[in-house]
Every structure is written in C-alpha cells, then in structure tokens.
Motif scaffolding. Structure first.
Motif, PDB file in Angstrom:
ATOM      1  N   ALA A  74       0.864  -1.230  -0.017  1.00  0.00           N
ATOM      2  CA  ALA A  74      -0.095   0.181   0.212  1.00  0.00           C
ATOM      3  C   ALA A  74       0.699   1.346  -0.214  1.00  0.00           C
ATOM      4  N   LYS A  75       1.902   1.232   0.660  1.00  0.00           N
ATOM      5  CA  LYS A  75       2.740   2.455   0.549  1.00  0.00           C
ATOM      6  C   LYS A  75       3.862   2.294  -0.357  1.00  0.00           C
ATOM      7  N   LEU A  76       3.978   1.604  -1.499  1.00  0.00           N
ATOM      8  CA  LEU A  76       5.023   1.424  -2.327  1.00  0.00           C
ATOM      9  C   LEU A  76       4.132   1.719  -3.835  1.00  0.00           C
ATOM     10  N   ALA A  77       5.187   2.247  -4.424  1.00  0.00           N
ATOM     11  CA  ALA A  77       4.720   2.446  -5.966  1.00  0.00           C
ATOM     12  C   ALA A  77       5.644   1.399  -6.893  1.00  0.00           C
ATOM     13  N   GLY A  78       6.514   0.906  -6.666  1.00  0.00           N
ATOM     14  CA  GLY A  78       7.415  -0.021  -7.301  1.00  0.00           C
ATOM     15  C   GLY A  78       7.013  -1.521  -7.002  1.00  0.00           C
ATOM     16  N   PRO A  79       7.736  -2.450  -7.681  1.00  0.00           N
ATOM     17  CA  PRO A  79       7.637  -3.879  -7.306  1.00  0.00           C
ATOM     18  C   PRO A  79       8.258  -4.197  -6.069  1.00  0.00           C
ATOM     19  N   ARG A  80       8.110  -5.402  -5.608  1.00  0.00           N
ATOM     20  CA  ARG A  80       8.466  -5.934  -4.220  1.00  0.00           C
ATOM     21  C   ARG A  80       8.560  -7.218  -4.439  1.00  0.00           C
ATOM     22  N   SER A  81       9.578  -8.145  -3.760  1.00  0.00           N
ATOM     23  CA  SER A  81       9.544  -9.484  -3.652  1.00  0.00           C
ATOM     24  C   SER A  81       8.725  -9.945  -2.625  1.00  0.00           C
ATOM     25  N   GLY A 124      12.673 -15.359  -6.510  1.00  0.00           N
ATOM     26  CA  GLY A 124      12.176 -15.576  -7.756  1.00  0.00           C
ATOM     27  C   GLY A 124      10.768 -15.320  -7.835  1.00  0.00           C
ATOM     28  N   MET A 125      10.158 -14.528  -6.851  1.00  0.00           N
ATOM     29  CA  MET A 125       9.017 -14.031  -7.032  1.00  0.00           C
ATOM     30  C   MET A 125       8.514 -12.631  -6.667  1.00  0.00           C
ATOM     31  N   LEU A 126       7.968 -11.950  -7.381  1.00  0.00           N
ATOM     32  CA  LEU A 126       7.754 -10.443  -7.386  1.00  0.00           C
ATOM     33  C   LEU A 126       6.351 -10.507  -6.865  1.00  0.00           C
ATOM     34  N   LEU A 127       5.810  -9.692  -5.906  1.00  0.00           N
ATOM     35  CA  LEU A 127       4.360  -9.245  -5.821  1.00  0.00           C
ATOM     36  C   LEU A 127       3.646  -8.386  -6.644  1.00  0.00           C
ATOM     37  N   VAL A 128       2.414  -8.792  -6.941  1.00  0.00           N
ATOM     38  CA  VAL A 128       1.709  -8.072  -7.586  1.00  0.00           C
ATOM     39  C   VAL A 128       0.385  -7.095  -7.034  1.00  0.00           C
ATOM     40  N   PRO A 129       0.105  -5.871  -7.078  1.00  0.00           N
ATOM     41  CA  PRO A 129      -0.677  -5.247  -6.572  1.00  0.00           C
ATOM     42  C   PRO A 129      -2.225  -5.695  -6.780  1.00  0.00           C
ATOM     43  N   PRO A 130      -3.140  -6.461  -5.875  1.00  0.00           N
ATOM     44  CA  PRO A 130      -4.464  -6.917  -6.229  1.00  0.00           C
ATOM     45  C   PRO A 130      -5.142  -5.806  -6.734  1.00  0.00           C
ATOM     46  N   PHE A 131      -4.710  -4.587  -6.326  1.00  0.00           N
ATOM     47  CA  PHE A 131      -5.931  -3.408  -6.594  1.00  0.00           C
ATOM     48  C   PHE A 131      -5.188  -2.291  -7.221  1.00  0.00           C
ATOM     49  N   PRO A 132      -4.695  -2.473  -8.413  1.00  0.00           N
ATOM     50  CA  PRO A 132      -3.960  -1.504  -8.877  1.00  0.00           C
ATOM     51  C   PRO A 132      -4.423  -0.031  -9.039  1.00  0.00           C
ATOM     52  N   GLN A 133      -5.732  -0.140  -9.088  1.00  0.00           N
ATOM     53  CA  GLN A 133      -6.562   1.134  -9.230  1.00  0.00           C
ATOM     54  C   GLN A 133      -6.393   1.956  -8.046  1.00  0.00           C
ATOM     55  N   VAL A 134      -6.101   1.415  -6.826  1.00  0.00           N
ATOM     56  CA  VAL A 134      -6.122   2.050  -5.740  1.00  0.00           C
ATOM     57  C   VAL A 134      -4.758   2.877  -5.547  1.00  0.00           C
ATOM     58  N   ARG A 135      -4.788   4.170  -5.197  1.00  0.00           N
ATOM     59  CA  ARG A 135      -3.673   4.853  -5.235  1.00  0.00           C
ATOM     60  C   ARG A 135      -2.738   4.589  -4.023  1.00  0.00           C
ATOM     61  N   PRO A 136      -1.305   4.379  -3.977  1.00  0.00           N
ATOM     62  CA  PRO A 136      -0.458   3.981  -2.815  1.00  0.00           C
ATOM     63  C   PRO A 136      -0.490   5.019  -1.766  1.00  0.00           C
ATOM     64  N   VAL A 137      -0.729   4.703  -0.478  1.00  0.00           N
ATOM     65  CA  VAL A 137      -0.962   5.578   0.408  1.00  0.00           C
ATOM     66  C   VAL A 137       0.744   5.983   0.842  1.00  0.00           C
ATOM     67  N   ARG A 138       0.708   7.283   1.122  1.00  0.00           N
ATOM     68  CA  ARG A 138       2.207   7.817   1.093  1.00  0.00           C
ATOM     69  C   ARG A 138       2.883   7.318   2.134  1.00  0.00           C
ATOM     70  N   GLU A 139       4.012   6.976   1.845  1.00  0.00           N
ATOM     71  CA  GLU A 139       5.226   6.546   2.830  1.00  0.00           C
ATOM     72  C   GLU A 139       5.254   7.456   3.943  1.00  0.00           C
ATOM     73  N   GLY A 140       5.201   7.350   5.235  1.00  0.00           N
ATOM     74  CA  GLY A 140       5.517   8.320   6.184  1.00  0.00           C
ATOM     75  C   GLY A 140       4.142   8.873   6.590  1.00  0.00           C
ATOM     76  N   ALA A 141       2.815   8.531   5.954  1.00  0.00           N
ATOM     77  CA  ALA A 141       1.757   9.411   6.210  1.00  0.00           C
ATOM     78  C   ALA A 141       1.499   9.065   7.564  1.00  0.00           C
ATOM     79  N   ARG A 142       1.829   7.967   8.686  1.00  0.00           N
ATOM     80  CA  ARG A 142       1.570   7.751   9.852  1.00  0.00           C
ATOM     81  C   ARG A 142       2.845   7.042  10.150  1.00  0.00           C
ATOM     82  N   PRO A 143       3.235   7.409  11.468  1.00  0.00           N
ATOM     83  CA  PRO A 143       4.360   7.016  12.022  1.00  0.00           C
ATOM     84  C   PRO A 143       4.172   5.465  12.312  1.00  0.00           C
TER      85      PRO A 143
END
Length: 489
Positions: free
Chosen positions: A419-426, A470-489
């Motif tokens: 949710a807080k990320l825009a790029g791919p993650r493992s 060998g596995m990258l996560l795929v966002p299940p709801f790509p339409q949802v805008r990511p929550v900005r990192e650091g928005a909540r401590p």
C-alpha cells in the motif's frame, strides 16, 4: 485487556464495531443498542417477518413482502451456524450494512455479552501516535462503514429494506469514546518496536482506500480479515508486554535495577504464529504467562497497599512501569514475604493459570474462534469462510489446526504490504508484513510452500529470476493509489 475478550468470530467483531462506533435512529429516538439487547431484537424481528409472511403483509416503505424478506434473512444473508448451534433458532446475519447490527451479531444469545467492538476501538487508540490521529482514523472508519450513493446497488437496497422492517437506521452519529475507554500511549513510546495495533492503523487506511474498487460484500470480507488478524495479534502482544513488566518487577523485588524498562517491556520482534505449524500450545503458553503476570502484579500492588505505600500510577507507559519498579525496590523489606504469597495464590488458582476456566479459557476461546476457519453445521456452506488464519491440516476430525491463512487473508496481506509502495517488491516484503502481526514465515521457502501456491493461484505474484525467491508481488487492486510512505508513524 479491558473488557477481557471471550467468544467472538470475525462477523461478531464487525457487527459489534457497528454498534460501538455509532448510535441508531430507532423509531425517531437516537440511542445506542447494547450487546445484551441484540438477541432480543433479533427474535422480535424474526417474529415480525414471520407474522407478515403468514398474513401476506409488509411494513410501509418496504419493497419485499414477508415471504421474500424471510428468504433474504434466512437464506441470502444468513451466516452459517456452528455444528452445536444447528438446532437453535436465532438470526445470524452477515454484517454487510450497519442496520443488521441492530438485531444480529452479539457474542452470546443470553446474559451480558462483551462488547467486541471496544477491542477494535482500543487498538486504534493504542496504535495511533496521538489522540488527534486516533479520532481521525475513527472518523474515517465510521464514514467507510456507512452506505453512500457510490456504494453498490445491493448495499443501498439492503440498508433501506432492513431499516423499513426494523425501524432502526444505523449511522445516527459518530460515538466518541470517553477518556478512560480509549487513551493513547505517550508519543514515541513504541518507536522502533513491534506493535500489531500500530500496523493495524496503517493497514486500515489501505483497506478503506480500496472500498471504491469492489462490492460491499468483497470489502466487508477484506475488513473482517484485517480485524481478525490484528485483534488476536494485539491480544498476544499485550500478553507479552505483561510478561515483561512482571519480569521487571521481579527484578526490583530481588533488589536488582531493571535495565532500560522501555527497551525491555516492548519487544522489537514479535512472533506467536509460525506458518504451517500448529499454534495452540503457543497460544496457551502466552495466555498462561499473562495470567501469572497479572496475578503477580496484583499481589505486589496489594502488598504495597497493605504496607501503606499505595502505587497510584496507571501502568499505561514505560515511565509508569519504571515508577512501580522504583517503589517496589524502595519497599523490598516490607514485601519480603511476597514470594510465598504469590506461590500460594498460584497453587490455589492452578486451573485458571492453566487456562481451564475464567479469563484464560475465555482468551483461548476468543483466539480459536477468530483465527479458525468457520466450522459449519451445513456442509454445503463449508467454503463460506475464506479470511481465516488457521485451518485443519486435513478433513479428519482429529486433524490439528495449522497456520495457513485463507485466500482473502492472503489477498489482504499482499494489498497492505504494497500500500505504501509504487514499485515492485519481492515476497520478502510480504514476509515482513506478516511478521508485524506475529506470523513468522521464511521468505526463502514461500516459493515451494502452500503460500507460494496460493499467491500464484490468486495471481498475486510474477515469477522473476531477478527477484528474491524468484517471485515479485503483484498489487491486487492497482487502481488504488498508494498510501504515501510516512503518512502515519
């Protein structure tokens, strides 16, 4: 933990949350509906529907006749009953809209059931950095739980139809808790520390943001999965904190100076479930140590009171615990016989400390029913619950329960971990997110275990030789805008 948890399941938690967060407009009167009144109202509603069905009538403003309303409550919306409830007649409705909470979803059918929604409220306040942030999260949750014009047509129909039949409309106003019911920890108290409540508040933002891209039923399932994962993790975390507080007080009783109290009582890493393993003995051990800690702390506080050195703090922060330790150390001589007293109390309350009765038994029942996949009386509905955390290893009755989260729970965890990320993650990111709720999984084994199979089946990963495992996560709801990192401590 006040009130102490007892029996509940994910739907009871959500239904009680509706009643905790808002009052009802009940026939023109704004009032809260207590947990004990819910079964009574359920029997009244069921009787009203049956009477109208038999007489071929319907209330003013209702679209459905009695026959159709009876089918809606007992077939379309009915939540499966447990095997030991198959002979009981009561309304148990999926909490899709707030109006259903006026007559369904209490923890028990008699007596004075515990308000399960108060636990969620407590988690929001303990997981927020300050009261203002907690109020903001509480208000956003209240708005999301309401049915608005942008909700799907079935949710809007359900809201209006149930209101017409019951006379109770949910959402009369946001209920603000009293200071004693919900308070925040001092700012920065949990910085750098594991805290399921804090992670819950962060993930709640992600779940609320996803509401617009799915149906009301899908979103409610996602919310239930988050609540059940976070609620039991928070209770287990509280047990761990109590154990460490008691360890500090024991050091003071022996005359030693406890190390940095804040560093001691709040764990950096927290784990109480291991993926693929049976967790019951671990849950029982944690609950037992919590009860032992409570017994010891209460005995010490009573001992201080008896020697005229009352401790007036609330034990609601590391500073309060440090003050208690200092008081105990200063009065060691007066508390010299405390060890024998605690040992005697432990012998007398052995069944309670072994979680055979009382609070311990209730906590175990809470953890089991919230985490377990729902066991149903009607075998046709055995696939109803998909947001579970624990399921049976096989179909055999004696098969042990193991930690293998269901499809909806996996979907939720992947969504929140990205949710807080825009790029791919493992999948390492997913393992870290699960660890925040005390679920330990080795990210290097995800590729070959059942979690990896679930992720592939749900389309939540891409196989990539450049990614960890060998596995990258795929966002299940790509339409949802990511929550900005650091928005909540």
């Amino acid at each position: 933990m006040s009130p102490a948890p007892e029996y509940a399941n994910s739907e009871v938690l959500v239904a009680s949350l509706y009643r905790t967060i808002s009052a009802f407009n009940d026939g023109g009167e704004i009032a809260s509906i207590s947990e004990g009144r819910v079964p009574i109202r359920g029997r009244k509603v069921d009787g009203t529907v049956v009477a109208n069905r038999d007489r071929g009538r319907k209330p003013v403003g209702a679209a459905l006749d009695g026959e159709s309303m009876h089918a809606l409550l007992h077939n379309v919306l009915e939540s499966p009953k447990l095997p030991n409830q198959s002979a009981k007649r009561f309304l148990q409705i999926t909490p899709l809209v707030g109006e259903t909470a006026s007559f369904s979803g209490s923890a028990r059918l008699a007596g004075n059931p515990w308000p399960a929604g108060a636990l969620i409220r407590q988690m929001i306040w303990l997981g927020s950095p300050n009261p203002s942030a907690a109020q903001d999260t509480w208000g956003k949750l209240f708005h999301a739980l309401g049915v608005h014009e942008d909700d799907d047509v079935f949710a809007r129909f359900l809201r209006d139809e149930i209101c017409a039949w019951t006379g109770a409309q949910w959402g009369a106003g946001l209920t603000v808790p009293e200071e004693d019911d919900a308070s925040c920890l001092p700012e920065g108290e949990l910085a750098g520390r594991a805290s399921p409540a804090r992670q819950f508040c962060e993930d709640l933002d992600a779940v609320l943001a996803a509401k617009s891209v799915m149906t009301r039923r899908q979103w409610t399932s996602l919310l239930e999965a988050l609540v059940r994962i976070a609620a039991v993790a928070h209770v287990a975390w509280v047990c761990e904190v109590h154990r460490q507080i008691w360890a500090c007080v024991l050091q003071s009783l022996s005359g030693a100076e406890p190390a940095n109290v804040r560093e001691t009582i709040y764990p950096r890493d927290f784990g109480y479930l291991t993926y693929g393993m049976a967790p019951i003995s671990e849950l029982r051990d944690r609950t037992s140590t919590y009860l032992s800690a409570r017994l010891g702390l209460n005995a010490v506080l009573w001992g201080l009171q008896d020697c005229g050195k009352d401790f007036t703090g609330k034990l609601s922060s590391a500073a309060d615990v440090q003050a208690l330790c200092d008081t105990v150390k200063e009065n060691r001589a007066a508390l010299a016989g405390m060890g024998a007293v605690i040992e005697d109390l432990s012998d007398r309350e052995a069944r309670t400390l072994r979680c055979r009765r009382g609070v311990g038994a209730n906590l175990m029942e809470f953890a089991r029913h919230v985490l377990y996949q729902r066991q149903v009386a009607n075998p046709i509905l055995r696939g109803y619950d998909q947001g579970y955390v624990l399921r049976k290893r096989s179909a055999a009755k004696s098969s042990p329960w193991v930690c293998v989260p269901g499809p909806v729970a996996v979907l939720l965890l992947v969504h929140c971990s990205l949710a807080k990320l825009a790029g791919p993650r493992s999948v390492h990111r997913l393992a870290q997110h699960m660890a925040a709720y005390g679920i330990v999984v080795d990210h290097r084994k995800i590729d070959s275990n059942e979690l990896g199979s679930q992720l592939r089946m749900l389309g939540l990963v891409l196989d990539s030789p450049d990614a960890e495992s060998g596995m990258l996560l795929v966002p299940p709801f790509p339409q949802v805008r990511p929550v900005r990192e650091g928005a909540r401590p």
